[in-house]
Design an enzyme around this catalytic site. Structure first.
Site, PDB file in Angstrom:
ATOM      1  N   HIS A  32      47.266   3.005  49.600  1.00  0.00           N
ATOM      2  CA  HIS A  32      46.047   2.360  49.195  1.00  0.00           C
ATOM      3  C   HIS A  32      45.814   2.480  47.614  1.00  0.00           C
ATOM      4  CE1 HIS A  32      42.185   0.303  49.842  1.00  0.00           C
ATOM      5  NE2 HIS A  32      41.895   0.837  48.687  1.00  0.00           N
ATOM      6  N   TYR A  50      31.907  -6.898  39.880  1.00  0.00           N
ATOM      7  CA  TYR A  50      32.124  -5.978  38.822  1.00  0.00           C
ATOM      8  C   TYR A  50      33.013  -6.390  37.826  1.00  0.00           C
ATOM      9  CZ  TYR A  50      35.989  -4.127  41.489  1.00  0.00           C
ATOM     10  OH  TYR A  50      36.936  -4.110  42.347  1.00  0.00           O
ATOM     11  N   ARG A 131      27.999  -5.300  48.639  1.00  0.00           N
ATOM     12  CA  ARG A 131      28.233  -5.253  47.350  1.00  0.00           C
ATOM     13  C   ARG A 131      29.592  -5.822  46.687  1.00  0.00           C
ATOM     14  NH1 ARG A 131      31.177  -0.663  46.086  1.00  0.00           N
ATOM     15  NH2 ARG A 131      31.440   0.532  47.799  1.00  0.00           N
ATOM     16  N   HIS A 182      39.228   3.496  54.400  1.00  0.00           N
ATOM     17  CA  HIS A 182      38.439   4.537  54.360  1.00  0.00           C
ATOM     18  C   HIS A 182      37.611   4.957  55.488  1.00  0.00           C
ATOM     19  CE1 HIS A 182      40.047   3.043  50.370  1.00  0.00           C
ATOM     20  NE2 HIS A 182      38.992   2.145  50.280  1.00  0.00           N
ATOM     21  N   ASP A 258      43.616   5.699  46.311  1.00  0.00           N
ATOM     22  CA  ASP A 258      42.513   4.457  45.877  1.00  0.00           C
ATOM     23  C   ASP A 258      42.363   4.383  44.083  1.00  0.00           C
ATOM     24  OD1 ASP A 258      40.574   2.562  46.440  1.00  0.00           O
ATOM     25  OD2 ASP A 258      38.922   3.944  45.896  1.00  0.00           O
TER      26      ASP A 258
HETATM   27  O1  LIG Z   1      34.112   0.953  47.753  1.00  0.00           O
HETATM   28  C1  LIG Z   1      34.709   0.267  46.488  1.00  0.00           C
HETATM   29  O2  LIG Z   1      33.793  -0.134  45.878  1.00  0.00           O
HETATM   30  C2  LIG Z   1      35.840  -0.357  46.695  1.00  0.00           C
HETATM   31  C3  LIG Z   1      36.194  -1.564  46.170  1.00  0.00           C
HETATM   32  C4  LIG Z   1      37.233  -2.168  46.115  1.00  0.00           C
HETATM   33  C5  LIG Z   1      37.698  -3.275  45.602  1.00  0.00           C
HETATM   34  O3  LIG Z   1      36.868  -3.899  44.790  1.00  0.00           O
HETATM   35  O4  LIG Z   1      38.592  -4.009  45.921  1.00  0.00           O
HETATM   36  O5  LIG Z   1      38.333  -1.505  47.022  1.00  0.00           O
HETATM   37  C6  LIG Z   1      38.273  -0.284  47.653  1.00  0.00           C
HETATM   38  O6  LIG Z   1      39.135   0.254  48.312  1.00  0.00           O
HETATM   39  C7  LIG Z   1      36.864   0.279  47.421  1.00  0.00           C
END
Ligand SMILES: O=C(O)c1cc(C(=O)O)oc(=O)c1
Length: 307
Positions: A32, A50, A131, A182, A258
């Site tokens: 990941h 974002y 979000r 996660h 991550d």
């Molecule tokens: O918790 C997060 O903000 C997040 C965001 C993203 C994404 O924007 O793809 O991916 C992830 O694995 C976790």
């Protein structure tokens, strides 16, 4: 100058990660991680929630080599919406050492799905974290799932623990392998044997097609300590949750850094120390090999369904 202005307060990835003390087994997969842009080459999507820093494929591959991993699974980040060009570019440059999880809309053609497959995509991501993304109707997601199933792809789902009851029926009707990002984001201030996490364990127990990534302790931890300054016992409050999943479902777990850790607000972990977290959640060599080598290799480098 960068093509995009980062979201205020954005934390860039950790520049000089330590060399992990834990040596991952040969053939280990970081299952990941993401690429961001670079924005001047692969613009971020207009609908994004974002704007990140850049995190290129070359920087990802350098991290892979530094940490001792053999391969990556690159997951489409929400800041790129359903524009998978940065992902595909990274997959094509990886020389067979990366697979991908894409984001697609129902308008995608069969030809485009085939091209993604040829590039190394093996799954689609459905995101329910409010979000990060706007709502997509479940009938659209189910239509996508039924179109990717014949390719042998799976569905990756990202959601918060409190939303599992409401999403249960949809998740359990998906026709593919389902991989949870996660650990379904447990609230680790609650007991590991309390009703919320028990529901997640039941979700995995009753549905043998459900897998989990035991990733992101840096996101889930409340009491730390953080993976910084040589810390060898980071994120202790997350350990019982991840370890329970690894020990109960050893053949259905995946691990990933991550990197580059989107949206972390309070600190950016040293990725070398994140690797040192692994033996706390997978304490034996057998569990480590399943988590890091056997499971991701089977899921992502197994038999291909497209000629
Ligand atoms: O918790 C997060 O903000 C997040 C965001 C993203 C994404 O924007 O793809 O991916 C992830 O694995 C976790």
């Amino acid at each position: 100058m960068a093509a995009f202005e980062k979201t205020p307060g954005w934390l860039d990835w950790y520049a000089n990660p330590s060399k992990p003390r834990f040596q991952v087994p040969a053939g280990a997969v970081d299952a990941h991680c993401h690429v961001f842009g670079p924005g001047d080459q692969f613009p971020f999507a207009p609908e994004r929630k974002y704007t990140p820093c850049d995190a290129s494929k070359d920087q990802l591959f350098a991290l892979r080599d530094h940490l001792g991993f053999d391969k990556n699974v690159i997951v489409q980040a929400t800041c790129h919406g359903a524009d998978n060009r940065a992902l595909v570019d990274a997959l094509q440059a990886a020389d067979g050492r990366a697979r991908g999880v894409a984001t697609v809309r129902r308008s995608i053609t069969d030809e485009e799905l085939k091209e993604l497959h040829e590039a190394g995509v093996r799954g689609v991501r459905f995101n329910f974290v409010k979000r990060l993304v706007d709502f997509t109707p479940k009938d659209e997601l189910m239509e996508i799932a039924s179109r990717i199933a014949p390719l042998g792809w799976h569905v990756v789902i990202y959601f918060e623990a409190v939303d599992l009851p409401e999403l249960w029926d949809f998740f359990t009707s998906l026709p593919t392998t389902v991989v949870v990002d996660h650990m379904g984001r447990p609230d680790v201030t609650k007991p590991v044997d309390g009703p919320e996490f028990e529901l997640f364990v039941k979700f995995m127990r009753e549905n043998p097609n459900v897998w989990s990534k035991v990733s992101c302790p840096e996101r889930l931890s409340h009491t730390g300590p953080r993976a910084l300054d040589g810390e060898q016992n980071a994120y202790r409050d997350v350990v019982p949750f991840a370890r329970r999943i690894v020990e109960t479902f050893p053949d259905r777990v995946l691990w990933g850094t991550d990197w580059p850790h989107p949206n972390l607000k309070d600190h950016m972990p040293d990725d070398g120390l994140l690797v040192d977290f692994i033996p706390h959640i997978a304490p034996t060599a057998d569990l480590q090999r399943k988590l890091l080598v056997d499971n991701p290799t089977r899921l992502y480098w197994g038999e291909s369904h497209v000629a």
